[in-house]
Design a protein around this motif. Structure first.
Motif, mmCIF file in Angstrom:
data_model
loop_
_atom_site.group_PDB
_atom_site.id
_atom_site.type_symbol
_atom_site.label_atom_id
_atom_site.label_comp_id
_atom_site.label_asym_id
_atom_site.label_seq_id
_atom_site.Cartn_x
_atom_site.Cartn_y
_atom_site.Cartn_z
ATOM 1 N N VAL A 1 15.498 11.988 -130.570
ATOM 2 C CA VAL A 1 14.294 11.700 -129.790
ATOM 3 C C VAL A 1 13.337 10.865 -130.628
ATOM 4 C CG1 VAL A 1 12.343 12.691 -128.540
ATOM 5 C CG2 VAL A 1 14.564 13.850 -128.500
ATOM 6 N N SER A 2 12.921 9.722 -130.105
ATOM 7 C CA SER A 2 12.023 8.834 -130.839
ATOM 8 C C SER A 2 10.612 9.420 -130.927
ATOM 9 C CB SER A 2 11.968 7.466 -130.156
ATOM 10 O OG SER A 2 11.019 6.639 -130.793
ATOM 11 N N GLU A 3 9.994 9.194 -132.069
ATOM 12 C CA GLU A 3 8.590 9.559 -132.237
ATOM 13 C C GLU A 3 7.656 8.549 -131.550
ATOM 14 O OE1 GLU A 3 7.910 9.695 -136.391
ATOM 15 O OE2 GLU A 3 9.134 11.493 -136.730
ATOM 16 N N ASN A 4 8.171 7.389 -131.228
ATOM 17 C CA ASN A 4 7.357 6.273 -130.756
ATOM 18 C C ASN A 4 7.288 6.259 -129.224
ATOM 19 O OD1 ASN A 4 7.302 5.408 -133.516
ATOM 20 N ND2 ASN A 4 9.361 4.610 -133.192
ATOM 21 N N GLN A 5 6.485 7.167 -128.683
ATOM 22 C CA GLN A 5 6.364 7.274 -127.241
ATOM 23 C C GLN A 5 5.097 8.028 -126.884
ATOM 24 O OE1 GLN A 5 8.865 10.362 -125.281
ATOM 25 N NE2 GLN A 5 9.959 10.452 -127.258
ATOM 26 N N ASP A 6 4.675 7.843 -125.644
ATOM 27 C CA ASP A 6 3.588 8.650 -125.097
ATOM 28 C C ASP A 6 3.758 8.699 -123.588
ATOM 29 O OD1 ASP A 6 2.789 6.149 -124.256
ATOM 30 O OD2 ASP A 6 0.944 6.091 -125.407
ATOM 31 N N SER A 7 2.804 9.320 -122.908
ATOM 32 C CA SER A 7 2.903 9.455 -121.468
ATOM 33 C C SER A 7 2.709 8.105 -120.789
ATOM 34 C CB SER A 7 1.852 10.442 -120.958
ATOM 35 O OG SER A 7 1.822 10.465 -119.546
ATOM 36 N N ARG A 8 3.392 7.912 -119.677
ATOM 37 C CA ARG A 8 3.144 6.729 -118.857
ATOM 38 C C ARG A 8 1.771 6.794 -118.195
ATOM 39 N NH1 ARG A 8 7.527 3.520 -117.552
ATOM 40 N NH2 ARG A 8 9.570 4.307 -118.196
ATOM 41 N N VAL A 9 1.199 7.996 -118.104
ATOM 42 C CA VAL A 9 -0.094 8.186 -117.447
ATOM 43 C C VAL A 9 -1.206 7.838 -118.426
ATOM 44 C CG1 VAL A 9 -1.626 9.829 -116.328
ATOM 45 C CG2 VAL A 9 0.846 9.961 -115.928
ATOM 46 N N GLN A 10 -1.967 6.795 -118.127
ATOM 47 C CA GLN A 10 -3.042 6.332 -118.989
ATOM 48 C C GLN A 10 -4.424 6.501 -118.366
ATOM 49 O OE1 GLN A 10 -2.314 4.978 -122.206
ATOM 50 N NE2 GLN A 10 -0.345 5.861 -121.651
ATOM 51 N N TYR A 11 -4.476 6.715 -117.048
ATOM 52 C CA TYR A 11 -5.750 6.774 -116.330
ATOM 53 C C TYR A 11 -5.747 7.955 -115.364
ATOM 54 C CZ TYR A 11 -5.953 1.905 -117.875
ATOM 55 O OH TYR A 11 -5.936 0.760 -118.628
ATOM 56 N N LEU A 12 -6.952 8.460 -115.106
ATOM 57 C CA LEU A 12 -7.156 9.463 -114.067
ATOM 58 C C LEU A 12 -8.235 8.928 -113.138
ATOM 59 C CD1 LEU A 12 -6.650 12.280 -112.885
ATOM 60 C CD2 LEU A 12 -8.398 13.157 -114.431
ATOM 61 N N ILE A 13 -7.915 8.809 -111.845
ATOM 62 C CA ILE A 13 -8.813 8.184 -110.882
ATOM 63 C C ILE A 13 -9.248 9.217 -109.845
ATOM 64 C CG2 ILE A 13 -9.141 6.253 -109.299
ATOM 65 C CD1 ILE A 13 -8.406 5.452 -112.179
ATOM 66 N N LEU A 14 -10.566 9.327 -109.633
ATOM 67 C CA LEU A 14 -11.136 10.281 -108.688
ATOM 68 C C LEU A 14 -11.578 9.559 -107.419
ATOM 69 C CD1 LEU A 14 -13.296 12.418 -111.144
ATOM 70 C CD2 LEU A 14 -10.935 12.789 -110.435
ATOM 71 N N HIS A 15 -11.281 10.176 -106.281
ATOM 72 C CA HIS A 15 -11.584 9.613 -104.969
ATOM 73 C C HIS A 15 -12.284 10.665 -104.103
ATOM 74 C CE1 HIS A 15 -8.188 6.570 -105.493
ATOM 75 N NE2 HIS A 15 -7.799 7.535 -106.312
ATOM 76 N N TYR A 16 -12.894 10.218 -102.987
ATOM 77 C CA TYR A 16 -13.186 11.146 -101.898
ATOM 78 C C TYR A 16 -12.445 10.681 -100.651
ATOM 79 C CZ TYR A 16 -17.153 8.001 -100.518
ATOM 80 O OH TYR A 16 -17.949 6.951 -100.161
ATOM 81 N N THR A 17 -12.204 11.610 -99.724
ATOM 82 C CA THR A 17 -11.300 11.330 -98.605
ATOM 83 C C THR A 17 -11.983 10.739 -97.383
ATOM 84 O OG1 THR A 17 -11.574 13.548 -97.674
ATOM 85 C CG2 THR A 17 -9.805 13.238 -99.295
ATOM 86 N N VAL A 18 -13.279 11.013 -97.159
ATOM 87 C CA VAL A 18 -14.068 10.588 -95.994
ATOM 88 C C VAL A 18 -13.739 11.405 -94.743
ATOM 89 C CG1 VAL A 18 -14.763 8.627 -94.546
ATOM 90 C CG2 VAL A 18 -14.238 8.252 -96.918
#
Length: 280
Positions: free
Chosen positions: A29-46
């Motif tokens: 297993v490579s040490e050179n990795q991280d999550s593909r998830v870089q952002y968290l976006i908040l919404h409202y539904t209306v």
């Protein structure tokens, strides 16, 4: 469990069908990795919970990883975090585009806004719902090590096109929970006093500072529609009492502090009561 004879028969059958047996070694297993998830976006539904759930799970061509109900406050997972949900649309932040591919989206059940003769009125968020959003955000951030400056609103990544989660969303509570940095109020007060008596910065200064934070902002030196929309979006987060998009002294002070090293404070959640400086 297959017997040796059954396993041999299966292997012969696969070989006869022209499908070679292949094993993948997954012990390195490579040490050179991280999550593909870089952002968290908040919404409202209306829209209300029932309609939100239907739109986000059926043929509406829109989805989110999570939906947070208002009454009772409850989190529903609609898309696995390892898969892409369709929540961000055309989007930009700090040079990155099409953020669906690298983000997790949280939809919050909320009526949005109503235009009245007295102006636009935004619906409040119940405190228990906000508590649920904060708890969920902490869990997601811990799993994916999302940077504090990448916890954003839909309006941040699509100013003008999107309003959510709007000025009624209490970003300061996320700051108090240690999730996002917040401008040092003492520094803002000092800067605001200066900008109230000194000649105000020109429009290009405002545009450059907004772009430095991450907003997609014209660099024209003009108070055009796009610049006013970005200013209004910025104000929704840091100065929600006045979101007209005017480049006033308080907005200049906030931009100055936010873009100056040492200007942002990251709170340490309870039980510690101290605050630490953030390099953001």
């Amino acid at each position: 469990m297959k017997t040796p004879l059954l396993a041999l028969a299966s292997a012969l059958l696969l070989a006869a069908c022209g499908t070679p047996l292949r094993q993948i070694d997954r012990t390195h297993v490579s040490e050179n990795q991280d999550s593909r998830v870089q952002y968290l976006i908040l919404h409202y539904t209306v829209i209300d919970f029932d309609r939100s759930l239907k739109v986000l799970t059926t043929g509406g061509k829109v989805s989110a990883h999570y939906l947070v109900r208002d009454n009772p406050p409850q989190t529903y997972q609609l898309v696995d975090e390892n898969r892409r949900s369709w929540h961000a649309g055309v989007s930009y932040w700090a040079g990155a585009t099409n953020l669906n591919a690298a983000s997790i989206g949280i939809e919050i059940v909320n009526a949005g806004f109503t235009d009245t003769p007295a102006g636009r009125v935004y619906a409040p968020f119940p405190q228990k719902q906000i508590d649920e959003v904060i708890a969920l955000t902490k869990e997601i951030v811990a799993r994916h090590n999302i940077r504090p400056d990448r916890i954003l609103g839909h309006n941040d990544i699509a100013p003008g096109r999107k309003q959510d989660p709007g000025p009624a969303f209490p970003w300061k509570q996320l700051a108090d929970a240690g999730l996002i940095p917040w401008p040092d109020p003492a520094q803002v007060e000092i800067k605001q006093a200066i900008y109230q008596i000194a000649p105000p910065p020109d429009l290009l200064w405002f545009q450059e500072r907004l772009a430095r934070i991450g907003y997609q902002t014209p660099q024209t030196g003009l108070l055009d529609v796009a610049t006013r929309e970005v200013l209004s979006t910025f104000q929704m987060k840091y100065r929600p009492s006045d979101i007209l998009g005017e480049p006033d002294a308080q907005t200049a002070a906030l931009l100055d502090v936010i873009t100056t090293p040492g200007g942002m404070i990251t709170a340490t959640p309870a039980p510690a009561a101290s605050a630490q400086r953030s390099p953001y």
